[in-house]
Enzyme design. Structure first.
Site, mmCIF file in Angstrom:
data_model
loop_
_atom_site.group_PDB
_atom_site.id
_atom_site.type_symbol
_atom_site.label_atom_id
_atom_site.label_comp_id
_atom_site.label_asym_id
_atom_site.label_seq_id
_atom_site.Cartn_x
_atom_site.Cartn_y
_atom_site.Cartn_z
ATOM 1 N N ASN A 65 52.282 35.101 38.738
ATOM 2 C CA ASN A 65 52.252 36.457 39.144
ATOM 3 C C ASN A 65 53.027 36.292 40.622
ATOM 4 O O ASN A 65 53.811 35.360 40.650
ATOM 5 C CB ASN A 65 50.708 36.745 39.592
ATOM 6 C CG ASN A 65 49.944 35.531 40.296
ATOM 7 O OD1 ASN A 65 50.383 34.939 41.234
ATOM 8 N ND2 ASN A 65 49.136 34.964 39.961
ATOM 9 N N ASP A 108 44.237 35.551 35.218
ATOM 10 C CA ASP A 108 42.999 36.031 34.460
ATOM 11 C C ASP A 108 43.320 35.546 32.979
ATOM 12 O O ASP A 108 42.017 35.161 32.427
ATOM 13 C CB ASP A 108 42.566 37.397 34.634
ATOM 14 C CG ASP A 108 42.181 37.600 35.800
ATOM 15 O OD1 ASP A 108 41.674 36.981 36.462
ATOM 16 O OD2 ASP A 108 42.856 38.994 36.448
ATOM 17 N N LYS A 165 60.325 26.287 21.781
ATOM 18 C CA LYS A 165 60.678 27.686 22.103
ATOM 19 C C LYS A 165 60.675 28.480 21.256
ATOM 20 O O LYS A 165 61.341 28.528 20.014
ATOM 21 C CB LYS A 165 62.192 27.541 22.774
ATOM 22 C CG LYS A 165 62.721 28.714 23.388
ATOM 23 C CD LYS A 165 64.060 28.511 23.786
ATOM 24 C CE LYS A 165 64.769 29.935 24.324
ATOM 25 N NZ LYS A 165 66.220 29.779 24.866
ATOM 26 N N PRO A 178 39.210 30.197 32.870
ATOM 27 C CA PRO A 178 37.973 29.749 33.266
ATOM 28 C C PRO A 178 38.076 30.445 34.826
ATOM 29 O O PRO A 178 39.079 30.538 35.680
ATOM 30 C CB PRO A 178 38.161 28.303 33.544
ATOM 31 C CG PRO A 178 39.364 27.894 33.524
ATOM 32 C CD PRO A 178 40.051 28.799 32.481
ATOM 33 N N ASP A 179 36.689 30.889 35.186
ATOM 34 C CA ASP A 179 36.702 31.794 36.422
ATOM 35 C C ASP A 179 36.119 30.578 37.587
ATOM 36 O O ASP A 179 35.045 30.359 37.400
ATOM 37 C CB ASP A 179 35.570 32.794 36.104
ATOM 38 C CG ASP A 179 35.613 33.884 37.319
ATOM 39 O OD1 ASP A 179 35.909 33.105 38.582
ATOM 40 O OD2 ASP A 179 35.155 34.881 37.322
ATOM 41 N N LEU A 237 36.119 30.527 40.982
ATOM 42 C CA LEU A 237 35.266 31.081 41.979
ATOM 43 C C LEU A 237 33.840 31.229 41.494
ATOM 44 O O LEU A 237 32.972 30.736 42.055
ATOM 45 C CB LEU A 237 35.841 32.290 42.511
ATOM 46 C CG LEU A 237 35.081 32.814 43.397
ATOM 47 C CD1 LEU A 237 34.911 32.192 44.683
ATOM 48 C CD2 LEU A 237 35.630 34.498 44.016
ATOM 49 N N PHE A 255 39.067 35.340 47.433
ATOM 50 C CA PHE A 255 40.095 36.292 47.777
ATOM 51 C C PHE A 255 39.911 37.366 46.820
ATOM 52 O O PHE A 255 39.940 37.168 45.564
ATOM 53 C CB PHE A 255 41.348 35.471 48.145
ATOM 54 C CG PHE A 255 41.553 35.196 49.328
ATOM 55 C CD1 PHE A 255 42.636 35.718 50.163
ATOM 56 C CD2 PHE A 255 41.016 34.210 50.012
ATOM 57 C CE1 PHE A 255 42.965 35.247 51.444
ATOM 58 C CE2 PHE A 255 41.366 33.641 51.357
ATOM 59 C CZ PHE A 255 42.231 34.202 51.906
ATOM 60 N N LYS A 259 33.050 42.540 43.699
ATOM 61 C CA LYS A 259 33.560 41.063 43.215
ATOM 62 C C LYS A 259 32.726 40.135 44.104
ATOM 63 O O LYS A 259 32.312 39.114 43.219
ATOM 64 C CB LYS A 259 35.041 40.919 43.592
ATOM 65 C CG LYS A 259 35.518 39.576 43.026
ATOM 66 C CD LYS A 259 37.024 39.352 43.303
ATOM 67 C CE LYS A 259 37.582 38.042 42.956
ATOM 68 N NZ LYS A 259 39.023 38.082 42.999
ATOM 69 N N LYS A 315 30.769 37.539 41.564
ATOM 70 C CA LYS A 315 31.093 36.042 41.535
ATOM 71 C C LYS A 315 29.913 35.187 42.279
ATOM 72 O O LYS A 315 29.998 33.775 42.003
ATOM 73 C CB LYS A 315 32.291 35.878 42.336
ATOM 74 C CG LYS A 315 33.479 36.802 41.889
ATOM 75 C CD LYS A 315 34.349 36.001 40.720
ATOM 76 C CE LYS A 315 35.411 37.002 40.221
ATOM 77 N NZ LYS A 315 35.890 36.382 38.935
#
Length: 397
Positions: free
Chosen positions: A208, A276, A286, A303-304, A306, A323, A337, A341
């Site tokens: 990202n 995510d 490749k 895995p989450d 937070l 965040f 959220k 969380k």
């Protein structure tokens, strides 16, 4: 207040150099021992005699003065101080510091020192706002250099804007604060930062646009308040700040593992932009482009981090901060959220392309806790970090 603290004061060549005379007087009034260094350009604005008279000490000016080298070599001179102060710090001096140049006494001292450095930038507004100076400022902060100012106001050239050197009393306050024990002394705080890179094959990955600038600034602000900081960072554009314990990772799973290994902590700030999803089965080779055939990628949920730490049965930090980077319904989505969380606070921001926040130097955030939402004005990422660090210190106190 500054009794017997040794300050090495480097005076750069700018119209603001006249303020250094008052700064010397203020420092000595508070008990500091001041050793002054003049750049060649600074001598066009203040005289060695006036500086020496106010400091009550010899003025150092020439790198190749053999008498001075015999009395106190430039390496020794750079290390006997408790703090190095550069006021004014001109654009030229900042550029030398950022690039590691050493072609005169001042720049050589700054490169040779392992003593903390505090600079007070001063220059024309256009010079301060130039991309090169801003890059140098980011580089210096990342290197652990402390900065006071510049401030906005009228300039000798007739222009108005940011670039004026902070007033001597403000610089004195920054010097005094440096020698005080911070409110987070003895606290351990975990900070995650940057993006994660989820591999598709050995040369491609999913990522990202996070630069890691906000996370690095938060770690730096917490360290400045006395905390021991564990800094778990993905492959960010911004280097980690000096003085923190750095753990470098690539993927979300690696970040979770590093976070768990860094516990226990008094607080945790999850500023990283963690992917995510990941490719369920990354290729060991490749992927080749085949005419008429497109690769099919099967994704798996990452895995989450937070959620995992917020719901940890043991070693949950007293304060867990997440965040939320949103593009729509920022406060509503971030509020949901926080509840989902299980963290204590959420720092929400609008990362729509038009805001320029993702990867930029500024941020506009809303802090959401159990009491509601508090929207802050748009400010630099350093200012956001300092404000957040102060609130963390209050909560942990």
């Amino acid at each position: 207040m500054l009794s017997d603290k040794h300050i090495l004061l480097i005076i750069g060549g700018g119209i603001a150099a006249f303020k250094s005379l008052d700064l010397i007087r203020r420092l000595r009034e508070h008990g500091a021992v001041v050793t002054p260094v003049l750049t060649k350009a600074a001598e066009e604005f203040v005289t060695p005699l006036s500086v020496s008279a106010l400091a009550g000490a010899k003025v150092y000016r020439d790198l190749f003065d053999l008498t001075d080298e015999a009395e106190m070599g430039h390496i020794q001179l750079s290390r006997v101080a408790d703090l190095v102060v550069v006021a004014p710090a001109t654009a030229d001096l900042m550029a030398k510091m950022a690039q590691g140049l050493a072609n005169d006494l001042a720049s050589t001292l700054l490169l040779a020192t392992d003593t903390p450095v505090l600079i007070a930038p001063a220059m024309n507004v256009r010079m301060w706002e130039h991309a090169a100076t801003q890059r140098n400022a980011v580089r210096l902060r990342a290197d652990g250099v402390h900065m006071v100012g510049p401030v906005s106001g009228d300039m000798a050239c007739g222009e108005h804007g940011p670039g004026r050197m902070s007033e001597p009393m403000d610089i004195l306050a920054a010097v005094t604060a440096h020698f005080q024990d911070g409110p987070l002394q003895g606290k351990h705080i975990l900070v995650t930062s940057g993006p994660t890179h989820e591999p598709i094959d050995p040369v491609r990955y999913i990522a990202n646009r996070s630069s890691g600038a906000q996370g690095a600034a938060i770690a730096r602000a917490l360290h400045a308040l006395g905390a021991r900081v564990s800094f778990v960072t993905g492959p960010a554009d911004v280097p980690p700040p000096a003085g923190v314990d750095v753990v470098r990772v690539e993927t979300a799973q690696q970040m979770l593992d590093a976070v768990r290994q860094s516990l226990p902590a008094d607080a945790a700030v999850f500023a990283a932009a963690v992917a995510d999803w990941r490719v369920a089965c990354a290729s060991d080779s490749k992927l080749k482009k085949t005419s008429g055939a497109l690769p099919v990628l099967t994704f798996a949920e990452n895995p989450d981090i937070l959620h995992s730490i917020s719901h940890a049965k043991d070693q949950r930090p007293k304060l867990v901060i997440g965040f939320a980077a949103e593009t729509d319904d920022v406060v509503e989505n971030a509020t949901a959220k926080r509840l989902r969380k299980g963290c204590d606070w959420i720092v929400a921001n609008d990362v729509s392309p038009q805001t320029g926040i993702m990867g930029g130097q500024e941020n506009a955030v809303t802090l959401i806790d159990e009491k509601g939402a508090d929207t802050w004005p748009r400010m630099s990422k350093d200012a956001v970090s300092q404000r957040l660090a102060a609130l963390i210190a209050q909560r942990l106190a």
